[in-house]
Design a protein around this motif. Structure first.
Motif, PDB file in Angstrom:
ATOM      1  N   ALA A  79      25.297 -70.255  73.166  1.00  0.00           N
ATOM      2  CA  ALA A  79      26.665 -70.738  73.223  1.00  0.00           C
ATOM      3  C   ALA A  79      26.764 -72.012  74.054  1.00  0.00           C
ATOM      4  O   ALA A  79      25.855 -72.342  74.823  1.00  0.00           O
ATOM      5  CB  ALA A  79      27.557 -69.660  73.835  1.00  0.00           C
ATOM      6  N   HIS A  80      27.887 -72.704  73.904  1.00  0.00           N
ATOM      7  CA  HIS A  80      28.158 -73.915  74.675  1.00  0.00           C
ATOM      8  C   HIS A  80      27.948 -73.620  76.165  1.00  0.00           C
ATOM      9  O   HIS A  80      28.500 -72.675  76.703  1.00  0.00           O
ATOM     10  CB  HIS A  80      29.600 -74.367  74.427  1.00  0.00           C
ATOM     11  CG  HIS A  80      29.975 -75.608  75.167  1.00  0.00           C
ATOM     12  ND1 HIS A  80      29.724 -76.856  74.656  1.00  0.00           N
ATOM     13  CD2 HIS A  80      30.549 -75.788  76.373  1.00  0.00           C
ATOM     14  CE1 HIS A  80      30.151 -77.755  75.524  1.00  0.00           C
ATOM     15  NE2 HIS A  80      30.652 -77.128  76.570  1.00  0.00           N
ATOM     16  N   GLY A  81      27.095 -74.423  76.798  1.00  0.00           N
ATOM     17  CA  GLY A  81      26.827 -74.260  78.218  1.00  0.00           C
ATOM     18  C   GLY A  81      25.563 -73.500  78.559  1.00  0.00           C
ATOM     19  O   GLY A  81      25.150 -73.482  79.716  1.00  0.00           O
ATOM     20  N   LEU A 122      21.173 -82.749  76.741  1.00  0.00           N
ATOM     21  CA  LEU A 122      22.153 -82.060  75.900  1.00  0.00           C
ATOM     22  C   LEU A 122      21.524 -81.789  74.552  1.00  0.00           C
ATOM     23  O   LEU A 122      20.756 -82.621  74.044  1.00  0.00           O
ATOM     24  CB  LEU A 122      23.406 -82.925  75.720  1.00  0.00           C
ATOM     25  CG  LEU A 122      24.098 -83.405  76.990  1.00  0.00           C
ATOM     26  CD1 LEU A 122      25.234 -84.352  76.624  1.00  0.00           C
ATOM     27  CD2 LEU A 122      24.588 -82.228  77.814  1.00  0.00           C
ATOM     28  N   THR A 151      19.082 -74.134  77.075  1.00  0.00           N
ATOM     29  CA  THR A 151      18.362 -73.765  75.873  1.00  0.00           C
ATOM     30  C   THR A 151      16.907 -74.208  75.843  1.00  0.00           C
ATOM     31  O   THR A 151      16.120 -73.719  75.047  1.00  0.00           O
ATOM     32  CB  THR A 151      19.108 -74.323  74.638  1.00  0.00           C
ATOM     33  OG1 THR A 151      18.490 -73.854  73.464  1.00  0.00           O
ATOM     34  CG2 THR A 151      19.115 -75.831  74.621  1.00  0.00           C
ATOM     35  N   ASP A 199      31.591 -85.163  72.226  1.00  0.00           N
ATOM     36  CA  ASP A 199      32.650 -84.734  73.148  1.00  0.00           C
ATOM     37  C   ASP A 199      32.117 -84.568  74.567  1.00  0.00           C
ATOM     38  O   ASP A 199      32.786 -84.925  75.541  1.00  0.00           O
ATOM     39  CB  ASP A 199      33.274 -83.412  72.683  1.00  0.00           C
ATOM     40  CG  ASP A 199      34.068 -83.542  71.396  1.00  0.00           C
ATOM     41  OD1 ASP A 199      34.346 -84.686  70.952  1.00  0.00           O
ATOM     42  OD2 ASP A 199      34.397 -82.489  70.816  1.00  0.00           O
ATOM     43  N   THR A 200      30.910 -84.028  74.689  1.00  0.00           N
ATOM     44  CA  THR A 200      30.330 -83.789  76.007  1.00  0.00           C
ATOM     45  C   THR A 200      29.998 -85.100  76.705  1.00  0.00           C
ATOM     46  O   THR A 200      30.210 -85.231  77.913  1.00  0.00           O
ATOM     47  CB  THR A 200      29.099 -82.876  75.897  1.00  0.00           C
ATOM     48  OG1 THR A 200      29.475 -81.661  75.228  1.00  0.00           O
ATOM     49  CG2 THR A 200      28.532 -82.540  77.264  1.00  0.00           C
ATOM     50  N   GLU A 220      22.524 -80.214  70.551  1.00  0.00           N
ATOM     51  CA  GLU A 220      23.511 -79.717  69.586  1.00  0.00           C
ATOM     52  C   GLU A 220      22.811 -79.452  68.267  1.00  0.00           C
ATOM     53  O   GLU A 220      22.009 -80.262  67.811  1.00  0.00           O
ATOM     54  CB  GLU A 220      24.596 -80.782  69.364  1.00  0.00           C
ATOM     55  CG  GLU A 220      25.591 -80.426  68.275  1.00  0.00           C
ATOM     56  CD  GLU A 220      26.517 -81.580  67.920  1.00  0.00           C
ATOM     57  OE1 GLU A 220      27.165 -81.468  66.856  1.00  0.00           O
ATOM     58  OE2 GLU A 220      26.595 -82.576  68.657  1.00  0.00           O
ATOM     59  N   GLU A 275      22.841 -76.444  75.723  1.00  0.00           N
ATOM     60  CA  GLU A 275      23.415 -76.448  74.375  1.00  0.00           C
ATOM     61  C   GLU A 275      24.910 -76.723  74.466  1.00  0.00           C
ATOM     62  O   GLU A 275      25.606 -76.171  75.320  1.00  0.00           O
ATOM     63  CB  GLU A 275      23.182 -75.113  73.672  1.00  0.00           C
ATOM     64  CG  GLU A 275      23.671 -75.144  72.241  1.00  0.00           C
ATOM     65  CD  GLU A 275      23.098 -74.028  71.409  1.00  0.00           C
ATOM     66  OE1 GLU A 275      23.752 -73.677  70.426  1.00  0.00           O
ATOM     67  OE2 GLU A 275      22.016 -73.513  71.735  1.00  0.00           O
ATOM     68  N   VAL A 276      25.389 -77.609  73.595  1.00  0.00           N
ATOM     69  CA  VAL A 276      26.807 -77.954  73.573  1.00  0.00           C
ATOM     70  C   VAL A 276      27.318 -77.880  72.139  1.00  0.00           C
ATOM     71  O   VAL A 276      26.562 -78.003  71.185  1.00  0.00           O
ATOM     72  CB  VAL A 276      27.060 -79.365  74.158  1.00  0.00           C
ATOM     73  CG1 VAL A 276      26.676 -79.408  75.637  1.00  0.00           C
ATOM     74  CG2 VAL A 276      26.318 -80.442  73.388  1.00  0.00           C
ATOM     75  N   ASP A 277      28.633 -77.661  72.014  1.00  0.00           N
ATOM     76  CA  ASP A 277      29.247 -77.627  70.689  1.00  0.00           C
ATOM     77  C   ASP A 277      29.273 -79.011  70.064  1.00  0.00           C
ATOM     78  O   ASP A 277      29.150 -79.154  68.852  1.00  0.00           O
ATOM     79  CB  ASP A 277      30.666 -77.064  70.764  1.00  0.00           C
ATOM     80  CG  ASP A 277      30.687 -75.609  71.198  1.00  0.00           C
ATOM     81  OD1 ASP A 277      29.707 -74.881  70.917  1.00  0.00           O
ATOM     82  OD2 ASP A 277      31.676 -75.200  71.831  1.00  0.00           O
ATOM     83  N   SER A 278      29.465 -80.043  70.885  1.00  0.00           N
ATOM     84  CA  SER A 278      29.538 -81.420  70.400  1.00  0.00           C
ATOM     85  C   SER A 278      28.971 -82.357  71.457  1.00  0.00           C
ATOM     86  O   SER A 278      29.532 -82.476  72.549  1.00  0.00           O
ATOM     87  CB  SER A 278      30.990 -81.807  70.092  1.00  0.00           C
ATOM     88  OG  SER A 278      31.101 -83.214  69.922  1.00  0.00           O
TER      89      SER A 278
END
Length: 120
Positions: free
Chosen positions: A2-4, A113, A7, A75-76, A115, A69-72
């Motif tokens: 998940a985001h945060g 990061l 990984t 955006d991050t 994704e 790991e980030v969702d975007s």
């Protein structure tokens, strides 16, 4: 993941063969370069969860680097800059479905990061 979640952890090395022997002998890590990533052997800990890579040491890469790991990534990167961080490496493609970038926090700590997915 998940985001945060952390990984992946890259360890900078100057001699891949020597580092592979050292870490596999010391910790029992399984180390091998996946197809398409020759010269970048990946390690996996005995728990089959923790892992990362042995990456060539360079001027800007002298200490182990954790990847979150980030969702975007886009955006991050924007949020990191807004919060006082800096972008050390812009978003770059790993595969058609995964990307990475590197930021520094206000103290200069480099954080990677990630994704996407590298699953086939």
């Amino acid at each position: 993941m998940a985001h945060g979640d952390i990984t992946h952890i890259d360890i900078p090395v100057t001699d891949l063969a020597s580092a592979t022997e050292f870490y596999s002998g010391l910790f029992g890590w399984q180390i091998a370069a996946p197809p398409g990533f020759e010269g970048y052997p990946m390690w996996r800990a005995p728990n089959q969860i923790s892992g990362g890579g042995l990456a060539p040491r360079s001027e800007g890469f002298t200490q182990p680097r954790s990847y979150v790991e980030v969702d975007s990534i886009d955006d991050t990167l924007a949020k990191a800059t807004e919060l006082g961080g800096t972008v050390l490496m812009a978003k770059s493609e790993i595969t058609d479905t995964s990307w990475w970038a590197v930021i520094a926090d206000a103290d200069g700590n480099a954080i990677g990061l990630y994704e996407g997915t590298t699953e086939v």
